[in-house]
Design a protein around this motif. Structure first.
Motif, PDB file in Angstrom:
ATOM      1  N   PRO A 117       0.817  -1.227   0.000  1.00 28.93           N
ATOM      2  CA  PRO A 117       0.000   0.000   0.000  1.00 28.93           C
ATOM      3  C   PRO A 117       0.845   1.270   0.000  1.00 28.93           C
ATOM      4  CG  PRO A 117      -0.882  -1.608   1.550  1.00 28.93           C
ATOM      5  CD  PRO A 117       0.417  -2.173   1.061  1.00 28.93           C
ATOM      6  N   ARG A 162      -0.092   7.733  -7.190  1.00 26.32           N
ATOM      7  CA  ARG A 162      -1.259   8.599  -6.994  1.00 26.32           C
ATOM      8  C   ARG A 162      -2.455   8.059  -7.769  1.00 26.32           C
ATOM      9  NH1 ARG A 162      -0.859  14.571  -9.291  1.00 26.32           N
ATOM     10  NH2 ARG A 162      -0.819  13.315 -11.216  1.00 26.32           N
ATOM     11  N   ARG A 164      -3.891   4.956  -5.997  1.00 27.44           N
ATOM     12  CA  ARG A 164      -4.699   5.339  -4.819  1.00 27.44           C
ATOM     13  C   ARG A 164      -6.039   5.915  -5.253  1.00 27.44           C
ATOM     14  NH1 ARG A 164       0.430   7.091  -2.977  1.00 27.44           N
ATOM     15  NH2 ARG A 164      -0.015   9.232  -3.611  1.00 27.44           N
TER      16      ARG A 164
END
Length: 426
Positions: free
Chosen positions: A200, A205, A208
Motif C-alpha cells: 500500500p 497517486r 490510490r
C-alpha cells in the motif's frame, strides 16, 4: 520391519566398535554381513512403501511413481486448467446478470420504464439493472484527466492504466444511468489497477485514486444488484474472476521448465513456502505428486550404486527441506514417519562404519556375568531382536545387581543363541 542392531539400539560407541571388529573375524563376519544385507533390503522396501503412500489415491493403494519432470508438468497443467475453469464459472455467473438485464430490457420495451435505483434522483429509468453513476463520474474525473494527459504525452498507456482509460472513456460519455454489467466491468479494471502496487505504501497517486473510486462505485453496484435480485450471481462471478487472477499470478511466478518448477517448489528451508501455499489453495492435488517425486529422487540417490547407501546425505537433505514444506507435501503423520525413517537409516549406516577400534570381542562389558561368547555368538546377540533387547539390559545392569537377575539374563541369551543355531541348521 527394518532390523536394528545392538549399536543402534544402545547408541554406544563401544558396542559400535565391537560390531566393527566382528566384521573382521572368522565367526562374526558372515552373520554381520547377512545382517547388513537385510538392513539394506528392508530400508529400500520400507522406503518404497512410504513413497507409495505419499500420493496414494486411496488407503491401501500405492500411488504411481513421479519424477521432477512429471510433477512439475502436472503443476503447470493444473494451474492452466484452473484458469480456464474459473473463467468459465465466472462467465456462467455473469451470464445470469446479463440474462436479468435482458429480461428487464424486454420489460422496459413493453412498459416504457422500470423503477430507478434507490440512490437515483429519478423515480423511473429506461436502463436495465441501472446504476446511477453521476456522482462517480465527478469523483473519477481527475483520474480520467490524468490518464488522458499521460496518454497524450507518452503516446500510449500500458497494462492496467490502459484498460482503465479505455473503460472510463466509454463510461464518461455514457448517460448518468448505466447498465450494471457495463459499470461492473469498469469497476473490475479499477480494482485491478488499485491492486497493482506490491505494498500500500508504494501505490502511485493514480493507483490510490483508482482504489478510492472503486470503493465508492462498488457500493452503488451492489445496491443495484441487490435491488435487481442478482447480487448472489454478481458476487459469485467476482469470486471466480478473482480466483482466475490469483491462479494466473501463481503461474506467472513459476519457473520456465517443469523440472525448474519442481526445484522451486521443493526449495530448502521453506524459502518458497508462500508460493507452495498458493499452489495448495489453487491445485491441492498436485502437492502429493511433488512429494512423491521428492521421495523418489531421494531413494534414487540412496540406491544409485546398486544398494542402499548415502544415508548421511539423505538425512541432511531431509532436514533442510523445511518443516512447513514437509507438512504441505507429506502431511503431519507421514512427515513423522519419514523423519524416523531417514534418522534410522543414518544411525544404521553410522554403526555399520564406526570410527575407532575395539580391543576385544569376547566379553562386551559382561565379564561380571561370566559371559565369554565366541564371535559368532556375539554377532547373533547383536543382530537379532531378542539378543539386542537382552544386551541392552545387560549393558545397563549394575555390577552390584542381584545375581538371580544376571543368571536369568545369561539363560535367556543362551536360548537366543540356541534358537539362532537351530534356524541356521534348518
Amino acid at each position: 520391519g527394518i532390523p536394528i542392531d545392538a549399536a543402534t539400539a544402545t547408541q554406544s560407541e563401544y558396542v559400535a566398535n565391537v560390531e566393527k571388529k566382528l566384521r573382521g573375524t572368522w565367526g562374526g563376519s558372515a552373520p554381520m554381513a547377512r545382517f547388513d544385507d537385510a538392513v539394506r533390503e528392508q530400508l529400500e522396501r520400507v522406503g518404497q512403501s512410504l513413497a507409495g503412500r505419499v500420493n496414494a489415491p486411496s488407503r491401501g493403494t500405492p500411488g504411481q511413481p513421479e519424477t521432477p519432470l512429471s510433477a512439475g508438468n502436472s503443476v503447470i497443467h493444473a494451474l492452466e486448467a484452473g484458469i480456464d475453469r474459473f473463467s468459465q464459472l465466472a462467465d456462467v455467473a455473469y451470464g445470469r446478470v446479463r440474462a436479468a438485464e435482458a429480461q428487464q430490457a424486454a420489460q422496459i420495451a413493453q412498459t416504457g420504464g422500470i423503477q430507478a435505483p434507490d440512490t437515483s434522483q429519478w423515480a423511473f429509468t429506461k436502463t436495465p439493472l441501472a446504476v446511477d453513476i453521476a456522482a462517480f463520474k465527478k469523483n473519477v474525473a481527475p483520474l480520467y484527466r490524468d490518464l488522458m494527459r499521460q496518454r497524450n504525452v507518452s503516446g500510449t498507456l500500458m497494462g492496467a492504466q490502459a484498460r482503465v482509460a479505455v473503460a472510463l472513456d466509454q463510461l464518461m460519455e455514457a448517460p448518468d444511468m448505466a447498465p450494471l454489467s457495463a459499470v461492473d466491468a469498469v469497476l473490475s479494471e479499477l480494482k485491478d489497477m488499485a491492486r497493482g502496487a506490491p505494498l500500500p505504501g508504494l501505490a502511485t497517486r493514480d493507483q490510490r485514486a483508482a482504489g478510492i473510486a472503486a470503493k465508492s462505485l462498488d457500493e452503488r453496484v451492489l445496491a443495484a444488484a441487490r435491488q435487481g435480485g442478482v447480487e448472489e450471481a454478481l458476487l459469485e462471478g467476482r469470486q471466480m474472476h478473482l480466483r482466475k487472477i490469483q491462479t494466473a499470478d501463481a503461474l506467472d511466478l513459476l519457473k520456465a521448465s517443469p523440472v525448474q518448477v519442481f526445484d522451486q517448489l521443493t526449495a530448502r528451508r521453506d524459502t518458497q513456502l508462500p508460493l507452495l501455499q498458493t499452489i495448495k489453495a489453487m491445485a491441492p492435488k498436485e502437492l502429493p505428486r511433488l512429494g512423491r517425486a521428492w521421495i523418489e529422487e531421494a531413494l534414487n540417490t540412496a540406491t544409485a550404486e546398486g544398494e542402499f547407501g548415502h544415508a548421511d546425505a539423505l538425512w541432511s537433505r531431509w532436514r533442510k527441506l523445511g518443516d512447513e514444506t514437509k507438512e504441505l507435501l507429506f502431511g503431519p503423520k507421514l512427515t513423522t514417519e519419514l523423519d524416523h525413517y531417514f534418522l534410522l537409516a543414518k544411525s544404521l549406516q553410522k554403526n555399520a562404519n564406526p570410527s575407532g577400534t575395539a580391543n576385544t570381542v569376547s566379553s562386551l562389558n559382561l565379564t561380571q556375568l561370566g559371559l565369554f561368547f565366541p564371535a559368532k555368538g556375539i554377532a547373533a546377540l547383536m543382530t537379532t531382536p531378542g539378543g539386542v533387547r537382552l544386551l541392552t539390559r545387560a549393558i545397563t545392569l549394575p555390577s552390584s545387581g542381584p545375581s538371580a537377575m544376571r543368571a536369568n539374563l545369561v539363560a535367556q541369551m543362551q536360548r537366543v543363541l540356541a534358537e539362532t543355531d537351530t534356524k541356521e541348521t534348518e
